[in-house]
Design an enzyme around this catalytic site. Structure first.
Site, PDB file in Angstrom:
ATOM      1  N   ASP A   1       1.092   8.037   0.208  1.00 25.06           N
ATOM      2  CA  ASP A   1       2.096   8.694   1.058  1.00 25.06           C
ATOM      3  C   ASP A   1       3.154   9.408   0.201  1.00 25.06           C
ATOM      4  O   ASP A   1       3.342   9.080  -0.968  1.00 25.06           O
ATOM      5  CB  ASP A   1       2.795   7.659   1.939  1.00 25.06           C
ATOM      6  CG  ASP A   1       1.838   7.034   2.936  1.00 25.06           C
ATOM      7  OD1 ASP A   1       0.820   7.672   3.267  1.00 25.06           O
ATOM      8  OD2 ASP A   1       2.118   5.903   3.373  1.00 25.06           O
TER       9      ASP A   1
HETATM   10  N1  URA Z   1      -0.828   2.196   2.201  1.00 26.30           N
HETATM   11  C1  URA Z   1       0.234   2.848   2.713  1.00 26.30           C
HETATM   12  O1  URA Z   1       0.766   2.466   3.737  1.00 26.30           O
HETATM   13  N2  URA Z   1       0.673   3.938   2.060  1.00 26.30           N
HETATM   14  C2  URA Z   1       0.149   4.384   0.902  1.00 26.30           C
HETATM   15  O2  URA Z   1       0.618   5.368   0.349  1.00 26.30           O
HETATM   16  C3  URA Z   1      -0.959   3.685   0.383  1.00 26.30           C
HETATM   17  C4  URA Z   1      -1.431   2.593   1.052  1.00 26.30           C
END
Ligand code: URA
Length: 236
Positions: A101
């Protein structure tokens, strides 16, 4: 084996859509024979010619990045935000293997090798992903037990391979939890904690398979060694 149009697009010659047009127009030869079907597959050994010119295959590159916050995990962003690819000096058409993310930090692999990316993204018990999550609130043993039993995400029961409280801070009302998963669903870790009503405030990926962040500060990256690349191929 990869689809012909994908191999053409990955070489940087043109887009996948344009490659499909060229194939349908009969302008693409594989080992000297015209190939007009979009389903055709080719291997690294096949010689592809387009309009009489032999297609140069792009040399493969592999990077391990310590992704900082505030960078998108794509090759280009329509909102003009900085992407993970912008952080890496290369003239090859690399792309991220899976995604982190915008606000997640840590280990991200990038390559222009489709097969390598497929191996790493395919759910596999040998490709564990280790995260450290800072969550809002003091997590209870009861909730950890619930998570260990598994929670439903996208109608599938997800059971973390490992989950352990690392630290609890009553002053800031936060907990630090180590969590290891095998899948790579969108926002998976945040959704796992949301299933027991906790918000993830910070998330860092520390390990993927046998890769770790040792020696890399945030925003730094390194090339993978040949040994590491063949080790990934051996996980297939
Ligand atoms: N899980 C999440 O919630 N976000 C990420 O970036 C990676 C795994």
């Amino acid at each position: 084996m990869e689809r012909l149009q994908k191999v053409i697009a990955q070489s940087g010659y043109t887009s996948r859509r344009k490659a499909e047009e060229l194939i349908l127009e009969g302008k693409v030869l594989v080992n000297g024979k015209v190939v007009c079907e979009l389903g055709s597959k080719v291997s690294d050994k096949d010689i592809i010619e387009i309009d009489g010119e032999v297609l140069e295959k792009e040399e493969k590159e592999y990077f391990l990045l310590n992704k900082p916050r505030g960078v998108v995990t794509t090759t280009s962003d329509d909102k003009k935000r900085k992407t993970v690819v912008d952080l890496i000096k290369t003239d090859k058409r690399i792309y991220p293997v899976g995604r982190l993310d915008y606000d997640t930090t840590g280990l991200l692999l990038l390559t222009n090798d489709g097969e390598f990316a497929n191996i790493m993204m395919h759910p596999n018990d040998k490709i564990l992903k280790v995260y450290v999550a800072k969550i809002k609130g003091i997590i209870t043993g009861e909730d950890i037990r619930k998570l260990k039993k598994g929670v439903m995400i996208d109608y599938v029961k997800v059971i973390p391979k490992q989950i352990k409280i690392k630290k609890i801070d009553k002053k800031t009302n936060t907990s630090i939890v180590n969590i290891t998963i095998t899948e790579g669903k969108n926002h998976e870790v945040k959704r796992i904690f949301a299933a027991v009503n906790y918000e993830v405030l910070k998330l860092k990926r520390e390990k993927v398979a046998f890769f770790d962040l040792n020696g890399l500060a945030s925003g730094e990256y390194r090339k993978l060694t040949l040994k590491e690349v063949s080790k990934v191929y051996s996980l297939k």
